[in-house]
Write an enzyme that holds these catalytic residues in place. Structure first.
Site, mmCIF file in Angstrom:
data_model
loop_
_atom_site.group_PDB
_atom_site.id
_atom_site.type_symbol
_atom_site.label_atom_id
_atom_site.label_comp_id
_atom_site.label_asym_id
_atom_site.label_seq_id
_atom_site.Cartn_x
_atom_site.Cartn_y
_atom_site.Cartn_z
ATOM 1 N N SER A 153 0.823 -1.215 0.000
ATOM 2 C CA SER A 153 0.000 0.000 0.000
ATOM 3 C C SER A 153 0.858 1.267 0.000
ATOM 4 O O SER A 153 0.695 2.146 -0.860
ATOM 5 C CB SER A 153 -0.942 0.010 1.202
ATOM 6 N N ASP A 154 1.785 1.350 0.949
ATOM 7 C CA ASP A 154 2.532 2.613 1.036
ATOM 8 C C ASP A 154 3.553 2.750 -0.093
ATOM 9 O O ASP A 154 3.879 3.870 -0.497
ATOM 10 C CB ASP A 154 3.168 2.844 2.414
#
Ligand code: LAN
Length: 725
Positions: free
Chosen positions: A452-453
């Site tokens: 995600s990041d």
């Protein structure tokens, strides 16, 4: 093999290769350390990148002492940009964990993959360098005290690599191992590796039944619901356990059986050994629930093999492994599962199979050569992660418009273009994978796992490069940015937070049956402040440039993410970081994202508390210094010295929050400038990263990226005043 030099130490000598013969080959982010053999063409000069990482001297421009933060940032980037590789990324060591090389070397030994002489020498040197000086043992990571996990496994590695049992280092390490409880008391992952090597009995392991994979997904403890790393490791482990496969006994194995224990091997009570784990190792004591489950599973293992279930589940597990190999181009998710996969392939398909050959070729991707010897990286590198931050730092510091940096930024953009994952995994649902088309992962496109990041940071870097600079082409189309956003929008958890690779899929009570003994919070995904803040910042920047794309949904997702960030703020104003050290790291990200969401010191109580927390931790010398113990204990621990990386994080957090008082910020800047060398570089200080609560891991590029970023940001906000330091 070219001549080997002998490095003398107090306890004898350690061999070393000729460091000037190492070369780093790169392509699409792939990093391969190659040792020039005799007779190989030598008109291949060693580059600055190689010399830097090998700790060899090289010529680098020297600068006068900078007067302003901008000058310091510029000098820093002048140095750092020399380390950009041909294919546009920043490479680097990713060491720290001490349980990776053992899996690799034990697997290579069992499957008879020849260990190159240059690796052999340099791995021994690395392990001798990393042994704890007082007792000769090894910890779970390079900064940790000796444990049976680290000591027994690395002892075995050095022995496989050819060092005699009566070498003074071995004698010392063995004494420590025996004192800690001997290899009987090694935690379960260690028991596993030793059982594969036939120096521990499979009877002495609590079961890892591959049948779990046959359960319906609806059951809360189905492995498809575990954290991706947990299931990636237990899948091939279950296969090996299910078949109880071990290498054949030979005189060397027999000798190890004597060395690792304090009693004759044949007299060991293996059933008792199952639950014997040294106190030096335990991070997470076994719960009653796990003990009960182990009792039931041990009974199951003794039952007749009903309906051929074992074979059916082994076939299922192997099929999932094959998909994993194909989907990651044989890199697999990370080094632990990679090393077990290669064993499974060997036993299932044989060493002449195509799959085994392909798997073998990817081992080198994990090897990193350093001044201290050769290690196995925690992943196949941190390419995307470091490069995405390097781009943002350069642009935010106001350095990207300088003509001398155009080429660097263009190459960076090319790398980000290459590293975006262009497709979903094949048989995605079948192998419990999250979509990946449009995402960025942590390392390379080949590895192929959405994070995600990393997706958010990759996207942010592209948005900056393509929109804030006037000399860059739009290599990444609008549609491809939309794909990244689409992925991010599928990843929000019900609590508003974002986890690492997927949404949370399993219940938290699974942690009660975490069988690892040495890692915390590994069973399922969790929402993490850092992942959530990165997504919030990424989406906030995206919507500035593309205000019409899925605007309502983005608005809702951002609002929920901001709520999560507020909800996870601790009473003292800080945020706990799970992926680097620790409160300074997460607080920086939290304050940055809240600022993008419109919350700064003046209008937000939460931001004020966050800033007050950071200010309360500033030290007399103007810096911040946090120790990795913060991550283990959840309580802020001071490092013995201020660290440039923690200082840069704290400063970035305060500046994002528009902290009203310049004084403390300026003092932090002074510290960063005082630590800079005349070449523009900063020296390596303490280890920066962490995972699973207990394992430290290095991010050596952070000392450049975040310091340059902080200095440049300061110069911009405060009109670049003259700094005295
Ligand atoms: C990483 C490294 C990067 C890290 C960030 C992107 C920084 C984080 O924000 C999300 C999680 C992630 C992707 C992450 C997860 C766990 C990893 C892959 C590691 C810490 C690097 C090594 C670690 C992996 C589990 C090591 C292998 C060990 C096992 C226990 C399987």
């Amino acid at each position: 093999m070219p001549p080997i030099s002998k490095l003398h130490t107090e306890e004898g000598f350690v061999e070393a290769t000729d460091l000037s013969r190492w070369r780093l080959k790169v392509g699409h982010g792939r990093q391969i350390w190659h040792y020039l053999e005799n007779g190989e063409v030598e008109n291949w000069p060693q580059s600055i990148i190689e010399k830097y990482w090998l700790g060899l001297p090289f010529e680098s421009k020297e600068f006068d002492k900078p007067k302003t933060a901008l000058e310091a940032a510029r000098n820093g980037f002048e140095f750092f940009k020399q380390l950009q590789t041909e294919d546009g990324h920043w490479a680097g060591e990713y060491g720290g964990p001490m349980f990776l090389l053992p899996g690799l070397i034990i697997s290579m030994y069992i499957t008879r993959i020849p260990i190159p002489e240059s690796w052999r020498i340099e791995i021994i040197r690395y392990l001798f360098n990393k042994a704890n000086p007082d007792d000769g043992g090894w910890g779970i990571h390079t900064e940790g005290q000796s444990t049976t996990f680290g000591t027994a496994l690395n002892y075995v590695v050095v022995r496989i690599l050819g060092v005699d049992a009566d070498h003074p280092y071995m004698v010392k390490a063995r004494a420590t191992l025996h004192k800690l409880g001997s290899a009987i008391a090694i935690p379960s992952w260690g028991k596993f590796w030793l059982a594969c090597l036939n120096v521990y009995d499979w009877e002495g392991m609590n079961p890892i039944p591959p049948e779990l994979w046959l359960l319906p997904y609806a059951i809360p403890f189905h492995p498809g619901r575990y954290w991706v790393h947990c299931r990636a490791v237990y899948l091939p482990m279950g296969y090996m356990y299910g078949r109880r496969l071990s290498v054949d006994i030979n005189p060397f194995i027999e000798s190890l059986r004597q060395e690792l224990y304090v009693q004759p091997y044949d007299t060991i009570d293996w059933v008792r050994a199952r639950n014997n784990v040294s106190n030096a190792d335990i991070y997470l004591p076994r719960t009653k629930s796990l003990t009960l489950i182990n009792i039931i599973l041990n009974v199951y293992e003794k039952l007749p093999n009903l309906f051929g279930l074992r074979q059916i589940s082994l076939d299922e597990a192997y099929k999932l492994m094959q998909y994993e190999d194909e989907n990651t181009d044989y890199l697999d998710l990370a080094p632990v599962s990679k090393a077990i996969h290669i064993l499974c392939t060997y036993y299932e398909e044989g060493s002449n199979s195509e799959a085994f050959k392909l798997a073998k070729e990817r081992l080198i991707d994990f090897m990193w050569m350093s001044s201290e010897g050769m290690m196995m990286n925690g992943t196949n590198g941190s390419q995307l992660w470091d490069t995405a931050f390097a781009a943002q730092a350069c642009i935010e510091a106001g350095l990207a418009n300088n003509t001398e940096n155009h080429k660097v930024m263009l190459k960076t953009l090319e790398f980000l273009d290459d590293a975006q994952i262009k497709r979903n995994p094949t048989n995605m649902e079948y192998c419990y994978r999250h979509p990946s088309k449009g995402a960025w992962g942590f390392s390379t496109r080949d590895q192929g796992y959405t994070v995600s990041d990393c997706t958010a940071e990759g996207m942010k870097a592209v948005l900056y490069l393509q929109n804030r600079l006037d000399y860059t082409p739009n290599l990444i189309s609008k549609e491809r940015l939309y794909q990244a956003v689409d992925i991010l929008l599928t990843m929000q958890n019900n609590d508003g937070g974002f986890a690492s690779y997927e949404k949370v899929r399993g219940p938290e009570f699974l942690e009660w049956i975490n069988p690892s003994e040495v890692f915390g919070k590994i069973m399922i995904e969790y929402s993490y402040p850092e992942c959530t803040t990165a997504v919030l910042t990424g989406l906030s920047i995206f919507r500035k440039y593309y205000p019409d794309y899925r605007a309502d949904e983005i608005e809702k997702v951002c609002q929920k993410a901001a709520n999560f960030i507020h909800a996870t703020q601790r009473n003292d104003g800080s945020w706990y970081g799970s992926w680097a050290i620790c409160f300074t790291y997460a607080s920086m990200f939290a304050l940055e994202s809240l600022a993008y969401f419109g919350e700064t010191y003046n209008n937000s109580k939460s931001v004020r508390k966050g800033c007050d927390f950071l200010i309360s931790k500033q030290r007399k010398d103007g810096g911040w210094g946090e120790a990795y113990k913060s991550c283990e204990t959840g309580i802020y621990h001071e490092h013995s010295q201020s660290q440039v990386v923690n200082t840069a994080w704290a400063l970035l957090g305060l500046m994002s929050a528009k902290y009203p008082d310049e004084k403390p910020i300026q003092r932090g800047i002074e510290l960063l400038m005082s630590r800079q060398l005349s070449t523009g570089e900063w020296k390596q200080e303490a280890i920066e990263g962490i995972f699973n609560k207990s394992v430290a891991i290095s991010y050596p590029n952070y000392k450049f990226i975040f310091t340059i970023w902080a200095l440049g940001k300061y110069a911009k906000i405060y009109n670049n005043p003259i700094i005295k330091y």
